[in-house]
Each structure stands twice: as C-alpha cells, then as structure tokens.
Design an enzyme around this catalytic site. Structure first.
Site, PDB file in Angstrom:
ATOM      1  N   GLU A   1       0.883  -1.179   0.000  1.00 20.86           N
ATOM      2  CA  GLU A   1       0.000   0.000   0.000  1.00 20.86           C
ATOM      3  C   GLU A   1       0.912   1.219   0.000  1.00 20.86           C
ATOM      4  OE1 GLU A   1      -3.304  -0.008  -0.006  1.00 20.86           O
ATOM      5  OE2 GLU A   1      -3.679  -2.133   0.340  1.00 20.86           O
TER       6      GLU A   1
ATOM      7  N   CYS B   1      -2.099   9.425   1.929  1.00 15.66           N
ATOM      8  CA  CYS B   1      -1.771   8.787   0.650  1.00 15.66           C
ATOM      9  C   CYS B   1      -2.817   9.190  -0.386  1.00 15.66           C
ATOM     10  CB  CYS B   1      -1.711   7.280   0.813  1.00 15.66           C
ATOM     11  SG  CYS B   1      -3.160   6.599   1.612  1.00 15.66           S
TER      12      CYS B   1
HETATM   13  P1  NAD Z   1       8.163   5.321   4.677  1.00 14.83           P
HETATM   14  O1  NAD Z   1       8.260   4.525   3.434  1.00 14.83           O
HETATM   15  O2  NAD Z   1       9.279   6.230   5.016  1.00 14.83           O
HETATM   16  O3  NAD Z   1       8.012   4.336   5.946  1.00 14.83           O
HETATM   17  C1  NAD Z   1       6.928   3.461   6.075  1.00 14.83           C
HETATM   18  C2  NAD Z   1       7.310   2.261   6.914  1.00 14.83           C
HETATM   19  O4  NAD Z   1       8.236   1.439   6.188  1.00 14.83           O
HETATM   20  C3  NAD Z   1       8.030   2.606   8.224  1.00 14.83           C
HETATM   21  O5  NAD Z   1       7.565   1.725   9.224  1.00 14.83           O
HETATM   22  C4  NAD Z   1       9.484   2.359   7.911  1.00 14.83           C
HETATM   23  O6  NAD Z   1      10.268   2.041   9.026  1.00 14.83           O
HETATM   24  C5  NAD Z   1       9.385   1.173   6.974  1.00 14.83           C
HETATM   25  N1  NAD Z   1      10.489   1.021   6.024  1.00 14.83           N
HETATM   26  C6  NAD Z   1      11.159   1.995   5.381  1.00 14.83           C
HETATM   27  N2  NAD Z   1      12.055   1.445   4.532  1.00 14.83           N
HETATM   28  C7  NAD Z   1      11.941   0.106   4.635  1.00 14.83           C
HETATM   29  C8  NAD Z   1      12.589  -0.998   4.011  1.00 14.83           C
HETATM   30  N3  NAD Z   1      13.542  -0.833   3.119  1.00 14.83           N
HETATM   31  N4  NAD Z   1      12.189  -2.252   4.348  1.00 14.83           N
HETATM   32  C9  NAD Z   1      11.207  -2.443   5.261  1.00 14.83           C
HETATM   33  N5  NAD Z   1      10.575  -1.429   5.894  1.00 14.83           N
HETATM   34  C10 NAD Z   1      10.936  -0.173   5.587  1.00 14.83           C
HETATM   35  O7  NAD Z   1       6.781   6.115   4.619  1.00 14.83           O
HETATM   36  P2  NAD Z   1       6.211   7.246   5.578  1.00 14.83           P
HETATM   37  O8  NAD Z   1       6.964   8.512   5.366  1.00 14.83           O
HETATM   38  O9  NAD Z   1       6.071   6.717   6.959  1.00 14.83           O
HETATM   39  O10 NAD Z   1       4.728   7.410   5.019  1.00 14.83           O
HETATM   40  C11 NAD Z   1       4.384   8.208   3.924  1.00 14.83           C
HETATM   41  C12 NAD Z   1       4.234   7.382   2.660  1.00 14.83           C
HETATM   42  O11 NAD Z   1       3.328   6.312   2.878  1.00 14.83           O
HETATM   43  C13 NAD Z   1       3.636   8.189   1.528  1.00 14.83           C
HETATM   44  O12 NAD Z   1       4.269   7.823   0.334  1.00 14.83           O
HETATM   45  C14 NAD Z   1       2.179   7.754   1.518  1.00 14.83           C
HETATM   46  O13 NAD Z   1       1.520   7.940   0.294  1.00 14.83           O
HETATM   47  C15 NAD Z   1       2.310   6.302   1.868  1.00 14.83           C
HETATM   48  N6  NAD Z   1       1.073   5.763   2.426  1.00 14.83           N
HETATM   49  C16 NAD Z   1       0.362   4.904   1.655  1.00 14.83           C
HETATM   50  C17 NAD Z   1      -0.845   4.408   2.119  1.00 14.83           C
HETATM   51  C18 NAD Z   1      -1.685   3.469   1.280  1.00 14.83           C
HETATM   52  O14 NAD Z   1      -2.564   2.827   1.841  1.00 14.83           O
HETATM   53  N7  NAD Z   1      -1.471   3.372  -0.018  1.00 14.83           N
HETATM   54  C19 NAD Z   1      -1.315   4.772   3.398  1.00 14.83           C
HETATM   55  C20 NAD Z   1      -0.538   5.635   4.165  1.00 14.83           C
HETATM   56  C21 NAD Z   1       0.658   6.132   3.661  1.00 14.83           C
END
Ligand code: NAD
Length: 505
Positions: A261, A295
C-alpha cells in the site's frame, strides 16, 4: 501531554518489543519521540534488537498454532471486545495521534473510529469466511474450497495513519486465525504501543497473549528483517513507493506474500457543469486535510477551462479561511508537517515550481510564530500544462491546478503518473461520469464522483495500482490475502474416474 500518555499505559521509557510478554531489552538503543506540534520530547522507546525480534516471531508462531484452532466466530468475539475497548479509549487515543503526528483532533479521533469500524466489520466477517462449492465433472465426487489461517502476518505501517492501517490488517487477519507482528513507523511508535497494549489486554484475558505483537525500530532495518523472514508468510507494508520496491523484492525473492500500500498522486477532475460548492469543500478537505499528508490527498486538479479561473478564485478564498496552528486547539484545520525533512521537501518543490513553468497563487511559505518550525502554508499552483513535479508525490499540501478541455483530456492527465491510488470527478453529466468510471477511464484503485479522493470507508477494498503497489486492504474480500485457500475433492463412490476422461488401465 503526560496525562494522555499515562492514561494510555505508556511509560516515559517503554519497551519496544512485545511477544507473549513485554521484553526488557538490555542495553537497547533508545528511540526519542518528539511531537511535531512543538518539538518537545513525549517519551522514549527501547528499540528491539535481533534477539528480542527473534523471540517475538517465535512467540507469534507459538500463539498461531493455538489461535488457528479457535472457531472463527469465537475469534470474532475477541475482536468484538477489542472494538469496545477502542471505543472506551477513543478520545485519549485520538489525542495521542494528534500529539504524535500532528493531525487535528477530529482527524485523530476519526482515525480511531476507523479502527473501531474495521473491528465491527471483522466481527461480522468471522461468520462469513466463505468458500465455494463447485460441481465436479466426476460422478459421485464433491469439490469445494476452504480457507485456512496463514500464519503470523507482518504489518509495517507508515507514520500518517499510525493506528488505522494496522487495524485494517490486524482485525481482519485475527478473525482469519492469524497472529500479527506490528512494525510501526519510527515516527509514530507511541500510538502503536497504546493501541497494541489495549488489544493485548483483551487478547490476554481470552488466553491469547501474544496474538498481537510489536517490534519498534529506529529506521528501516526491522521492517527489512520482517520482509526477509521466511517464518512470516505474509507481509503487509504501507509507506513510500521506494519502501514498497524494497519490501516487494525481498518478500518476492523468498516467494512470500506481500500486500503493498504505497504512495499516491491523486487527482480530481472538475467539468464545466460541476457544483462548485461541492468542488471547493471536496478539494479543501482532500488537499489541506492532514496537511496534505494522506496517501489519498488531492495533489492535482484538472479543471475545465470555462470554470478554471472561477475555481482557483474560490479555492483561494477557501484556503484563506484555513486556520493553521496547534492541532489540539479548537478551530484549527491544519497542523504541522511530520518532520524537518518533510518541510525541506515542501520548500524544494516550491522552489522548482517557477522553474518548471508553474505559478504559486496562494501559500508557498513556512508559517512563523508557531511552536515549531514545521508549519507550512497550504499552497495552490496554477499550471497551464503538466509540469514534471506533478508526477511526484510531495508529501505536503501543494495543489496543482491545470485547465482541461473535456473529460477525455482529464482522464489522460489523471492516468499519466506512475501512481494509481485515488481519483475523482465533479460533474452532473452522467455520460462523463460513466466514461470516467469505464474500463478506459481512471486507472486508479479508487474512483469517486462528486466527492474528493480521500476519506475512504472501511467497507470497500482500499488500495491502488501501478507504483501504489496493487495491494488491497480493509473491506470487501481483502480477507482472502490473510488465508490460504485449499481445494478439496471427495470421492464418495466405489470407482476411480479420472478428470478429463482419462482412462489409465
Ligand atoms: P516510509 O516509506 O518512510 O516508511 C513506512 C514504513 O516502512 C516505516 O515503518 C518504515 O520504518 C518502513 N520502512 C522503510 N524502509 C523500509 C525498508 N527498506 N524495508 C522495510 N521497511 C521499511 O513512509 P512514511 O513517510 O512513513 O509514510 C508516507 C508514505 O506512505 C507516503 O508515500 C504515503 O503515500 C504512503 N502511504 C500509503 C498508504 C496506502 O494505503 N497506499 C497509506 C498511508 C501512507
């Protein structure tokens, strides 16, 4: 602040690893949690190390072996009590969400309401995990499919929905007979600790402590470990597209299951006959709500050239009314961005706008005189045509408004980005609506009419296509991803007919 966190059972220095029990991690690295509202420290959390992570996974597997034997409707009763516990703590949890990630109170509480709603949905679902019965081509044979629990489900969450996204996964997975290992965002571990503690209490009173487990880290490492862990059959990951690329690859390499997601880049189309009142309120909530950090936030608006100037004028007037400030205060509609990196990304985008041919007609500045330096103005950009910035997801309240000629023009622009999460059209023309919703229309996972792109209900499957990852969560038949399907054939006759009429004698 202290009242909220102690009401929710969070210590000033909490453990960051919970399996069947809370683990005290000797010599743990501490994660400092600050509120974006004023930059003040709220609490500290111990980061899970390799040993505590491993213990959490082992506990989760052990609990799974028992939990899967519980009849699904009985599992549903545990989730019913969780829904009640969430209801009882909705106000406190909502405040914590606001404090930790800077959402306004109404949105903080709305997020907990989403968790309650999905719990209610899951209770009903616990009696509806249906399989199909098929007619066998062989005489005196019966064929049907059934759905079994899958195992521990890894749930990696983003900062901007620190409770709801987990609940979408966890409530459904739990009634499916799975256990859950939560790896929350390092930017929002306290909401996770509070929600998890409440759910653990309920699970414990039902004899299933460890049904919901949690590991907190201070960066991507723990999530990466979860993605690579062959003991975890399914990893649901919410976050940026780059995170999804990495998780998808790592889980794919071990032939695991992933639910991705990821980022969105959502657009609304406004045709000449649109009800401008709906357009303005829909765009205001969609583009400015959560400070543009959803998002599903509206980032692009394609407005018919006949109403283009009028629409921008009305949006500017509405944006002027938006009160920016401490999200815990009444009347404030927009709080801070999550951290300095987000503010830097906002400023970089603002600097690029004139270079790429756009014009900022409202906003574009940092707001001064507030308790932290993370408050920015919601911004409206006039762009005569597509500029490269519009293909990226800047996680901040910047709205690009582009004139269009007709619905086909708008559909082409709507689809001309790497992401495919949410989309919407404002019009009274049913032909245009149907074109937008047709197979040649919007290519997004969500397509709305006369409403914005954000604020999804839990009843539908939520998610998007292309770089958004293709995953679906929450309602509809999303539950199937958390179970393994088994096709069963039963011969109740006294001969051995073979399929396809094969004779083997
Ligand atoms: P992010 O990608 O920085 O982090 C999200 C999560 O992933 C965190 O828990 C982080 O620790 C983990 N993570 C980061 N890199 C990783 C890796 N290489 N392997 C495993 N885990 C890893 O995102 P963010 O800044 O917390 O959130 C914002 C982003 O999330 C935006 O792009 C937004 O659109 C998206 N988002 C999408 C949805 C959806 O349902 N499509 C919902 C909410 C947020």
């Amino acid at each position: 602040m202290h009242k909220i966190i102690s009401a929710l059972n969070i210590k000033e220095r909490s453990s960051g690893a919970f399996g069947k029990t809370e683990m005290d991690i000797a010599g743990a690295k501490m994660l400092l949690v600050r509120s974006p509202i004023d930059g003040k420290e709220i609490a500290q959390v111990q980061c899970a190390d390799l040993a505590s992570y491993d213990r959490v996974v082992r506990d989760s597997i052990e609990v799974f072996h028992e939990w899967r034997k519980v009849p699904a409707p009985e599992r549903g009763q545990v989730i019913r009590r969780i829904g009640e516990a969430l209801r009882d703590s909705k106000k406190d949890l909502g405040r914590l969400v606001s404090l930790e990630v800077g959402k306004i109170l109404a949105e903080g509480e709305g997020e907990i309401q989403e968790a309650i709603d999905i719990a209610d949905f899951a209770v009903g679902l616990s009696r509806q995990l249906y399989g199909k019965t098929m007619h066998s081509e062989r005489r005196q044979h019966r064929m049907y499919e059934q759905w079994h629990p899958l195992g521990p489900i890894g749930v990696i969450t983003a900062f901007n929905f620190p409770a709801a996204v987990w609940a979408w996964n966890a409530m459904i997975a739990a009634v499916c007979g799975d256990t859950i290992i939560w790896k929350p965002s390092e930017l929002a571990p306290l909401t996770a600790l509070a929600v998890n503690s409440l759910c653990r209490e309920v699970a414990k009173s039902s004899g299933f402590e460890g049904l919901f487990s949690l590991v907190v880290g201070d960066g991507p490492e723990l999530g990466a470990r979860l993605a690579a862990d062959t003991r975890v059959p399914c990893v649901s990951a919410t976050g940026s597209c780059s995170m999804g690329c990495s998780v998808g690859k790592v889980v794919g390499e071990r032939l695991g299951r992933s639910i991705l997601e990821l980022g969105g880049n959502n657009a609304v189309t406004v045709l000449a006959d649109a009800d401008m009142k709906l357009v303005v309120s829909g765009i205001l909530f969609g583009a400015v709500g959560t400070a543009g950090q959803r998002c599903t936030s509206i980032r692009r608006a394609f407005v018919h050239e006949q109403v283009y100037d009028e629409c921008i004028e009305k949006l500017v007037a509405a944006y002027r009314q938006v009160k920016i400030g401490n999200p815990l205060e009444n009347g404030v509609l927009m709080g801070p961005l999550i951290h300095q990196r987000a503010v830097d990304a906002y400023q970089r985008a603002i600097a690029r706008i004139p270079q790429e041919g756009g014009e900022v007609v409202y906003g574009g500045n940092i707001v001064t005189g507030l308790p932290s330096s993370l408050y920015v103005e919601p911004t409206i950009v006039r762009a005569r045509s597509i500029i490269p910035l519009m293909k990226e997801e800047t996680f901040a309240p910047i709205l690009y408004v582009v004139p269009i000629k007709d619905v086909d023009h708008a559909i082409a622009l709507n689809n001309d980005v790497p992401q495919g999460l949410s989309s919407a059209i404002f019009t009274k023309d049913m032909r245009a609506v149907e074109r937008f919703l047709s197979q040649a229309g919007s290519d997004c996972g969500i397509a709305n009419v006369n409403m914005g792109t954000s604020g999804a209900e839990i009843g539908g499957a939520f998610g998007g296509e292309k770089d958004t990852g293709g995953g679906r969560e929450a309602g509809s038949d999303s539950w199937k991803q958390y179970m393994r399907r088994q096709t069963c054939n039963i011969n109740f006759g006294d001969t051995m007919p073979l399929a396809q009429g094969i004779v083997f004698s």
